[in-house]
Design an enzyme around this catalytic site. Structure first.
Site, PDB file in Angstrom:
ATOM      1  N   GLU A 174     -35.790   9.688   7.880  1.00 48.63           N
ATOM      2  CA  GLU A 174     -37.084   9.027   7.676  1.00 48.63           C
ATOM      3  C   GLU A 174     -37.629   9.625   6.389  1.00 48.63           C
ATOM      4  OE1 GLU A 174     -38.723   6.734   9.465  1.00 48.63           O
ATOM      5  OE2 GLU A 174     -37.323   6.572  11.133  1.00 48.63           O
ATOM      6  N   GLU A 224     -42.973   8.491  -5.829  1.00 53.06           N
ATOM      7  CA  GLU A 224     -43.829   8.879  -4.701  1.00 53.06           C
ATOM      8  C   GLU A 224     -44.634  10.115  -5.083  1.00 53.06           C
ATOM      9  OE1 GLU A 224     -42.220  10.768  -1.135  1.00 53.06           O
ATOM     10  OE2 GLU A 224     -43.493   9.487   0.090  1.00 53.06           O
TER      11      GLU A 224
END
Ligand code: NAD
Length: 483
Positions: free
Chosen positions: A250, A386
């Protein structure tokens, strides 16, 4: 100055220091104060914790699904009984507001109960065949599962992340983030009381020193990793080199939220602000850090977002009125400031000027004000990378197709959202966007029981649903000739 707690390492039923007595410090990100020492585990500690988990595995898996479910429910009760203590520990260790961690604890216990309720769904199939032949499949646990967790939801990822492997009959060894180890150590303490020694183990420490030997350990055949893309790549490489292992990941996101001209703009502004998760300084994989706005409503929407974001004030995590906490550490603090400078250098329009901010009585805290940049070039670093912090990039577009192309034009594919009243446009977006979760006229909220997981560099596998339990089992097909 509060007392510095020395957390022990729990190996099976024993509490002790790390193998060579080494520790590292945990600091409160809102004050800079040292709050605890944590065992600095290395290979020998990993060996001991995996051995304890291996020993506990037979006993745990033989309990059967109903008894395991019963114990998971009792674990949820025990966590509920200590909810405030857990939430306060995460708040002082992580820096996000206390109330946010109360929600994390509630999310954890309902998910423990949800996975307990799915215990009887861990089943195989029988196939039609010859009269005297039987073919069936079994789902069996791996044995010892490694769970590696990031810093942003320390307790929730440790405890909720253990639920699926445990109900499937595995024991678990968790490697928490070195930045937020404390509540995972507390979770192991609670789990030992309720589930017995060794069923949940913890190795605290750093990625290369504790995480890598855990992933490489020959008795660990299944790894569940939550963290950054580079972290996931290292874990996949270690698992490949150490033998073929089942790894799910994840990972990060750079999630687009698209606003079409026909959208309910008030709802869209709420969606942008809530989706950015400013409360926890946007340190969330699902933060909608790219807002794509139709040209016709662009000026109006940017003004409304700017007004809302400019009103956000970071404050002490323990203060009930705090709207936004501190960043977790100096690295994150510097990273956010670096990206604000990059946005300026890249020529984006600064709608809300972000940057470090002093909070009275917390002068050494890692507090930043959020930043909003407009007219960000979709190919720029601000739009592509990010940040994992409160820096919002707004991009105007002319047509839906262009918005979908911008949305898909990054390496990530975790979540995506769209605000519109046009049903056709919403479904075209949902069909064509490259993301594991899509929101229409909503953002951020996880739907109970719905599979969550990323596409592209954002991950491998799905969690928070039956798929997660199945992923913690190995399939076996059995052919029987009873003629
Ligand atoms: P990180 O990758 O730096 O660290 C995560 C964990 O991996 C830590 O426990 C770390 O010690 C460990 N680790 C690092 N190197 C390792 C190695 N070589 N072997 C084994 N373990 C190693 O991530 P972070 O900074 O703690 O968390 C932020 C990241 O996590 C962001 O990218 C965010 O998007 C992502 N994240 C994703 C989800 C999701 O559900 N998709 C959820 C939360 C966070």
């Amino acid at each position: 100055m509060s007392a510095v707690r020395e957390w022990p390492l729990r190996v099976g039923a024993e509490e002790r220091g790390s193998n060579d007595g080494e520790t590292f410090a945990a600091h409160n990100p809102a004050t800079g104060e040292k709050i605890a020492t944590v065992p600095r585990c290395r290979e020998a500690d990993v060996e001991a914790c995996v051995a304890a988990a291996t020993q506990a595995h037979g006993r745990w898996s033989e309990l059967g699904p109903l008894e395991r479910a019963e114990r998971l429910n009792r674990l949820a009760d025990a966590i509920d009984a200590r909810a405030e203590e857990i939430a306060r520990l995460d708040a002082v260790d992580n820096g996000s507001p206390l109330d946010y961690f109360r929600t994390d604890v509630r999310n954890t216990t309902w998910q423990l109960r949800y996975f307990a309720g799915l215990a009887l769904e861990i089943k195989g199939e029988t196939l039609p065949g010859d009269r005297d032949r039987l073919n069936y499949s079994l789902r069996q646990p791996y044995g010892v599962v490694a769970r590696i967790t990031p810093f942003n939801h320390p307790f929730m990822f440790a405890a909720r992340g253990s639920a699926a492997p445990l109900i499937a009959g595995n024991t678990v060894v968790i490697k928490p983030s070195e930045h937020t180890s404390l509540s995972t150590l507390l979770f192991a303490e609670i789990a030992a009381e309720v589930l017995g020694p060794g069923v949940v183990g913890v190795v605290t420490g750093f990625g290369e020193e504790a995480g890598e030997p855990l992933v490489a350990h020959p008795d660990v055949r299944r790894v569940g990793f939550t963290g950054s893309v580079p972290g996931g790549q290292r874990v996949l490489a270690t698992a490949a080199a150490a033998g073929i292992k089942h790894v799910t990941c994840e990972l990060g996101g750079k999630n687009p939220l698209v606003v079409l001209a026909d959208a309910d703009l008030d709802a869209a502004v709420d969606g942008v602000v809530n989706g950015m998760n400013f409360t926890w300084s946007s340190q969330s994989c699902g933060s909608t850090s790219r807002v794509l706005v139709a040209e016709a409503v662009h000026a109006e929407l940017v003004a409304a977002i700017g007004e809302r974001v400019a009103a956000l004030r970071p404050g002490p995590p323990e203060d009930e009125a705090t709207m936004m906490g501190a960043l977790v550490n100096q690295l994150q603090y510097e990273k956010v400031q670096r990206y604000i400078a990059i946005g300026r250098e890249e020529g984006a329009e600064e709608v809300v000027a972000g940057g470090p901010v002093a909070v009275a009585g917390h002068e050494r805290g890692f507090f930043v004000r959020p930043a909003v940049f407009d007219k960000v070039d979709p190919g720029s670093r601000l739009a592509q990378e990010e940040i994992f912090g409160p820096v919002l990039a707004v991009m105007p577009f002319a047509e839906l197709e262009e918005a979908i192309a911008i949305a898909n034009g990054v390496e990530f594919g975790l979540t995506a959202g769209i605000y519109t009243r046009d049903l056709g446009a919403a479904h075209r977006f949902a069909r064509d966007v490259e993301a594991g979760s899509v929101w229409v006229n909503d953002s951020s909220k996880h739907f109970p029981g719905a599979p969550f997981g990323g596409w592209k560099a954002s991950g491998l596998g799905q969690e928070e649903s039956i798929e997660e339990i199945v992923s913690y089992t190995r399939a076996k097909n059995v052919n029987v000739n009873f003629a």
